[in-house]
Design a protein around this motif. Structure first.
Motif, PDB file in Angstrom:
ATOM      1  N   MET A  58     -10.331  -0.289  11.698  1.00  0.00           N
ATOM      2  CA  MET A  58     -10.549  -0.387  10.276  1.00  0.00           C
ATOM      3  C   MET A  58     -10.478   0.983   9.606  1.00  0.00           C
ATOM      4  O   MET A  58     -10.045   1.086   8.473  1.00  0.00           O
ATOM      5  CB  MET A  58     -11.919  -1.015   9.996  1.00  0.00           C
ATOM      6  CG  MET A  58     -12.022  -2.452  10.407  1.00  0.00           C
ATOM      7  SD  MET A  58     -10.856  -3.403   9.443  1.00  0.00           S
ATOM      8  CE  MET A  58     -10.463  -4.665  10.575  1.00  0.00           C
ATOM      9  N   LYS A  59     -10.930   2.017  10.322  1.00  0.00           N
ATOM     10  CA  LYS A  59     -10.867   3.349   9.737  1.00  0.00           C
ATOM     11  C   LYS A  59      -9.431   3.758   9.447  1.00  0.00           C
ATOM     12  O   LYS A  59      -9.165   4.429   8.465  1.00  0.00           O
ATOM     13  CB  LYS A  59     -11.519   4.381  10.666  1.00  0.00           C
ATOM     14  CG  LYS A  59     -13.010   4.348  10.660  1.00  0.00           C
ATOM     15  CD  LYS A  59     -13.537   5.477  11.537  1.00  0.00           C
ATOM     16  CE  LYS A  59     -14.991   5.728  11.297  1.00  0.00           C
ATOM     17  NZ  LYS A  59     -15.469   6.903  12.032  1.00  0.00           N
ATOM     18  N   GLY A  60      -8.516   3.353  10.325  1.00  0.00           N
ATOM     19  CA  GLY A  60      -7.111   3.676  10.107  1.00  0.00           C
ATOM     20  C   GLY A  60      -6.588   3.055   8.829  1.00  0.00           C
ATOM     21  O   GLY A  60      -5.842   3.680   8.079  1.00  0.00           O
ATOM     22  N   LEU A  61      -6.966   1.805   8.567  1.00  0.00           N
ATOM     23  CA  LEU A  61      -6.538   1.135   7.336  1.00  0.00           C
ATOM     24  C   LEU A  61      -7.138   1.798   6.104  1.00  0.00           C
ATOM     25  O   LEU A  61      -6.479   1.932   5.077  1.00  0.00           O
ATOM     26  CB  LEU A  61      -6.923  -0.346   7.379  1.00  0.00           C
ATOM     27  CG  LEU A  61      -6.227  -1.188   8.447  1.00  0.00           C
ATOM     28  CD1 LEU A  61      -6.797  -2.595   8.466  1.00  0.00           C
ATOM     29  CD2 LEU A  61      -4.727  -1.211   8.221  1.00  0.00           C
ATOM     30  N   THR A  62      -8.399   2.222   6.222  1.00  0.00           N
ATOM     31  CA  THR A  62      -9.036   2.897   5.093  1.00  0.00           C
ATOM     32  C   THR A  62      -8.388   4.249   4.848  1.00  0.00           C
ATOM     33  O   THR A  62      -8.044   4.591   3.712  1.00  0.00           O
ATOM     34  CB  THR A  62     -10.548   3.067   5.346  1.00  0.00           C
ATOM     35  OG1 THR A  62     -11.137   1.780   5.516  1.00  0.00           O
ATOM     36  CG2 THR A  62     -11.229   3.780   4.183  1.00  0.00           C
ATOM     37  N   ALA A  63      -8.203   5.035   5.904  1.00  0.00           N
ATOM     38  CA  ALA A  63      -7.568   6.355   5.743  1.00  0.00           C
ATOM     39  C   ALA A  63      -6.158   6.223   5.179  1.00  0.00           C
ATOM     40  O   ALA A  63      -5.686   7.101   4.450  1.00  0.00           O
ATOM     41  CB  ALA A  63      -7.545   7.097   7.075  1.00  0.00           C
ATOM     42  N   ALA A  64      -5.487   5.109   5.501  1.00  0.00           N
ATOM     43  CA  ALA A  64      -4.126   4.886   5.000  1.00  0.00           C
ATOM     44  C   ALA A  64      -4.100   4.466   3.539  1.00  0.00           C
ATOM     45  O   ALA A  64      -3.047   4.442   2.911  1.00  0.00           O
ATOM     46  CB  ALA A  64      -3.435   3.812   5.842  1.00  0.00           C
ATOM     47  N   GLY A  65      -5.261   4.135   2.987  1.00  0.00           N
ATOM     48  CA  GLY A  65      -5.310   3.733   1.585  1.00  0.00           C
ATOM     49  C   GLY A  65      -5.109   2.248   1.379  1.00  0.00           C
ATOM     50  O   GLY A  65      -4.933   1.799   0.254  1.00  0.00           O
ATOM     51  N   LEU A  66      -5.140   1.463   2.457  1.00  0.00           N
ATOM     52  CA  LEU A  66      -4.941   0.018   2.332  1.00  0.00           C
ATOM     53  C   LEU A  66      -6.245  -0.709   2.031  1.00  0.00           C
ATOM     54  O   LEU A  66      -6.224  -1.867   1.627  1.00  0.00           O
ATOM     55  CB  LEU A  66      -4.292  -0.534   3.597  1.00  0.00           C
ATOM     56  CG  LEU A  66      -2.916   0.055   3.905  1.00  0.00           C
ATOM     57  CD1 LEU A  66      -2.383  -0.483   5.218  1.00  0.00           C
ATOM     58  CD2 LEU A  66      -1.933  -0.229   2.781  1.00  0.00           C
ATOM     59  N   THR A  67      -7.368  -0.055   2.259  1.00  0.00           N
ATOM     60  CA  THR A  67      -8.665  -0.600   1.880  1.00  0.00           C
ATOM     61  C   THR A  67      -9.450   0.527   1.220  1.00  0.00           C
ATOM     62  O   THR A  67      -9.159   1.703   1.414  1.00  0.00           O
ATOM     63  CB  THR A  67      -9.460  -1.115   3.100  1.00  0.00           C
ATOM     64  OG1 THR A  67      -9.732  -0.019   3.983  1.00  0.00           O
ATOM     65  CG2 THR A  67      -8.709  -2.197   3.848  1.00  0.00           C
ATOM     66  N   SER A 122       0.431   4.167  16.980  1.00  0.00           N
ATOM     67  CA  SER A 122      -0.501   4.905  16.121  1.00  0.00           C
ATOM     68  C   SER A 122       0.204   6.056  15.394  1.00  0.00           C
ATOM     69  O   SER A 122      -0.097   6.336  14.235  1.00  0.00           O
ATOM     70  CB  SER A 122      -1.697   5.419  16.917  1.00  0.00           C
ATOM     71  OG  SER A 122      -1.306   6.320  17.914  1.00  0.00           O
ATOM     72  N   THR A 123       1.145   6.709  16.047  1.00  0.00           N
ATOM     73  CA  THR A 123       1.904   7.784  15.402  1.00  0.00           C
ATOM     74  C   THR A 123       2.772   7.233  14.273  1.00  0.00           C
ATOM     75  O   THR A 123       2.812   7.806  13.174  1.00  0.00           O
ATOM     76  CB  THR A 123       2.781   8.521  16.434  1.00  0.00           C
ATOM     77  OG1 THR A 123       1.934   9.029  17.463  1.00  0.00           O
ATOM     78  CG2 THR A 123       3.548   9.654  15.796  1.00  0.00           C
ATOM     79  N   ALA A 148      -7.539  11.050   3.535  1.00  0.00           N
ATOM     80  CA  ALA A 148      -6.436  10.111   3.323  1.00  0.00           C
ATOM     81  C   ALA A 148      -5.128  10.805   3.679  1.00  0.00           C
ATOM     82  O   ALA A 148      -4.385  11.244   2.810  1.00  0.00           O
ATOM     83  CB  ALA A 148      -6.425   9.631   1.870  1.00  0.00           C
ATOM     84  N   ASP A 149      -4.877  10.921   4.982  1.00  0.00           N
ATOM     85  CA  ASP A 149      -3.626  11.542   5.409  1.00  0.00           C
ATOM     86  C   ASP A 149      -3.150  10.922   6.714  1.00  0.00           C
ATOM     87  O   ASP A 149      -3.886  10.225   7.395  1.00  0.00           O
ATOM     88  CB  ASP A 149      -3.754  13.060   5.517  1.00  0.00           C
ATOM     89  CG  ASP A 149      -4.682  13.529   6.622  1.00  0.00           C
ATOM     90  OD1 ASP A 149      -5.174  12.701   7.408  1.00  0.00           O
ATOM     91  OD2 ASP A 149      -4.903  14.738   6.718  1.00  0.00           O
ATOM     92  N   GLY A 150      -1.895  11.186   7.028  1.00  0.00           N
ATOM     93  CA  GLY A 150      -1.278  10.595   8.204  1.00  0.00           C
ATOM     94  C   GLY A 150      -1.955  10.966   9.508  1.00  0.00           C
ATOM     95  O   GLY A 150      -2.074  10.137  10.410  1.00  0.00           O
ATOM     96  N   ALA A 151      -2.423  12.204   9.625  1.00  0.00           N
ATOM     97  CA  ALA A 151      -3.081  12.622  10.866  1.00  0.00           C
ATOM     98  C   ALA A 151      -4.359  11.824  11.089  1.00  0.00           C
ATOM     99  O   ALA A 151      -4.665  11.411  12.214  1.00  0.00           O
ATOM    100  CB  ALA A 151      -3.383  14.120  10.826  1.00  0.00           C
TER     101      ALA A 151
END
Length: 172
Positions: A1-10, A161-162, A90-93
């Motif tokens: 879920m953190k990945g989705l949040t960091a990506a700006g989708l949530t 993930s990359t 909020a970044d790709g890394a």
């Protein structure tokens, strides 16, 4: 879920302005301070006027100067809020790192399959017994299932993930 949040989708996108960063305390195993920092500051959501002056970001490997502005995502709604409380860069890394961890947890699956399919561990766990049990699976479906599952998880960790780290931040 953190990945989705960091990506700006949530969550809510905004700007975090650093007030100060402090190095996190030493761990119980070592008296040395960690290489991670926690930063306190203010969060202003995009297009909003409500400011959170008590916002904080942690687990950074960098000591940001006061006044530094960072693009962040915040999710505090519902079940996702419980899983991703706080603010995330909020970044790709950050997206890649969070998905890498999520896929890493899935490495439990091939281990569980090996134990379940072979009965390994029922008479004790030693390296010698593991090796004997593993060798006994040569040419069997058990070995194929365990190796295939491991490969799928590793591809998820290092490839998917990359890719998600490069693709998702542009979608949010």
């Amino acid at each position: 879920m953190k990945g989705l949040t960091a990506a700006g989708l949530t969550g809510t996108h905004g700007t975090f302005t650093v007030r100060e960063c402090t190095q996190e305390a030493a761990t119980r195993k070592s008296n040395k301070p960690t290489n991670e920092f926690e930063c306190a500051g203010a969060f202003r959501p995009d297009g909003g006027s409500t400011v959170d002056d008590k916002a904080s970001l942690d687990s950074f490997n960098k000591d940001y100067d006061a006044g530094t502005r960072l693009s962040v995502q915040h999710n505090d709604a519902g079940v996702l809020g419980l899983l991703t409380s706080g603010y995330l860069l909020a970044d790709g890394a950050q997206v890649s790192a969070n998905f890498l961890c999520a896929f890493g947890v899935l490495l439990y699956i091939p281990v569980a399959l090996f134990v379940r399919l072979t009965g390994f561990g029922s008479d004790g766990v030693t390296f010698g017994r593991f090796r004997e049990t593993w060798q006994a699976t040569r040419g069997t479906r058990t070995r194929t299932v365990v190796l295939t599952t491991t490969a799928v998880v590793l591809v998820g960790m290092f490839v998917v993930s990359t890719v998600l780290g490069h693709v998702l931040p542009g979608l949010g």
